[in-house]
Design a protein around this motif. Structure first.
Motif: not given
Length: 334
Positions: A59-68, A72-78
């Motif tokens: 579940f930590s891997l799934l959470a990391v994927g969702a957070l990633g 990524l969306t934030y970095l692309l926006f910036v």
């Protein structure tokens, strides 16, 4: 351990394809499938283990994927905003921003479909989620393999070094992006010359409507101004695209030496697609990349990926239609 067999077999196929031909987009897909199968096998094994630590890791891997995805969306926006400020509001500079907005749009659509649960929204959400997963998989495969390809060693000998043009500033000045290619070409040329006969360096680029001279001439002048021997430079001054760069340079090389070998120099974000184009045009070359400004890289990489998608548009359209059909089926069942 049998659960890892598909991943191992796919990795062996990847290695075999690499030995045969490095310049294939299929290599990136096979590598991506091998990694994906390995991750799925690992997570499924953790879930089936029944242990608390296994479940926590899964579940930590799934959470990391969702957070990633959110990061990524934030970095692309910036990055998109920064590109607009530094490079102007041209359509090519909007790709990072559009990618970020697309991710947010898909997330909002899927959440809305899950909450409202109308047949139409569920069908559209399923199709959008499938298409997004497919494109994301291809993009990650493209980026990872392009990174790997860029670190492959240049062959020990080459008869030519070809530098691809990228446009001039003010009609006659070599911009920083192109200057980085020329400096990288000088480095590659020096290493090859140290191993034997110095190769010929071909500057490749024609004259655009807003340019005072062909790019190849400005590139050659830049090289000679920085101490490169003029007698080792050949100019290809008719091309206007990467494919023409390679085709016209190929004609020069074949005329001088039919069994030539060459190294093509471009920027790192463009190296893998240039390698795909070199293979398609029959140029016997390995492509190496020059450094690119960090803020420019994400937008340029998305542009390169979009160009690869277009190059393989038939299969991508077919796969896309399958996801649309899946969405229709979800709508019909509901």
């Amino acid at each position: 351990m049998f659960v890892y067999i598909p991943a191992a077999l796919l990795f062996l196929v990847f290695c075999w394809r690499m030995l045969r031909e490095r310049r294939r987009f299929g290599n990136a897909v096979v590598l991506g499938l091998a990694v994906l199968c390995g991750l799925v096998a690992w997570v499924s094994r953790l879930l089936r283990s029944g242990s608390t630590s296994g479940l926590v890791i899964a579940f930590s891997l799934l959470a990391v994927g969702a957070l990633g995805i959110l990061v990524l969306t934030y970095l692309l926006f910036v990055n998109g905003v920064r590109m607009l400020r530094k490079e102007g509001r041209s359509p090519a500079n909007l790709l990072s921003l559009l990618a970020a907005l697309s991710i947010l749009g898909v997330i909002a659509l899927v959440i809305t479909a899950a909450v409202v649960r109308t047949p139409v929204l569920l069908g559209v959400g399923a199709a959008a989620l499938g298409l997004s997963a497919y494109v994301s998989f291809l993009f990650l495969s493209f980026v990872c393999y392009a990174f790997l390809y860029g670190r492959l060693q240049v062959r020990r000998k080459a008869d030519f070094v070809v530098v691809l043009g990228s446009g001039l500033v003010g009609g006659s000045t070599v911009p920083p992006l192109l200057a980085s290619r020329l400096r990288r070409a000088q480095e590659v040329h020096a290493r090859l010359a140290a191993r034997g006969r110095p190769p010929v360096l071909i500057t490749s680029g024609g004259q655009g409507p807003d340019e005072d001279l062909p790019e190849s001439h400005a590139m050659a002048d830049y090289l000679t101004d920085h101490g490169f021997p003029a007698e080792l430079i050949e100019r290809e001054d008719r091309s206007t695209t990467t494919e023409e760069n390679l085709r016209f340079s190929k004609a020069i090389m074949e005329k001088a030496k039919p069994d030539y070998r060459c190294v093509v120099v471009t920027n790192n974000y463009h190296a893998f697609r240039a390698a795909l184009t070199a293979r398609r045009t029959g140029v016997r070359a390995q492509v190496v990349g020059a450094p690119t400004a960090s803020y420019f890289w994400p937008n340029a990489t998305i542009r390169e990926f979009a160009a690869v998608l277009v190059a393989y548009r038939r299969i991508n359209v077919c796969v896309g239609l399958l996801f649309v059909l899946g969405g229709v089926l979800v709508w019909a069942v509901r």
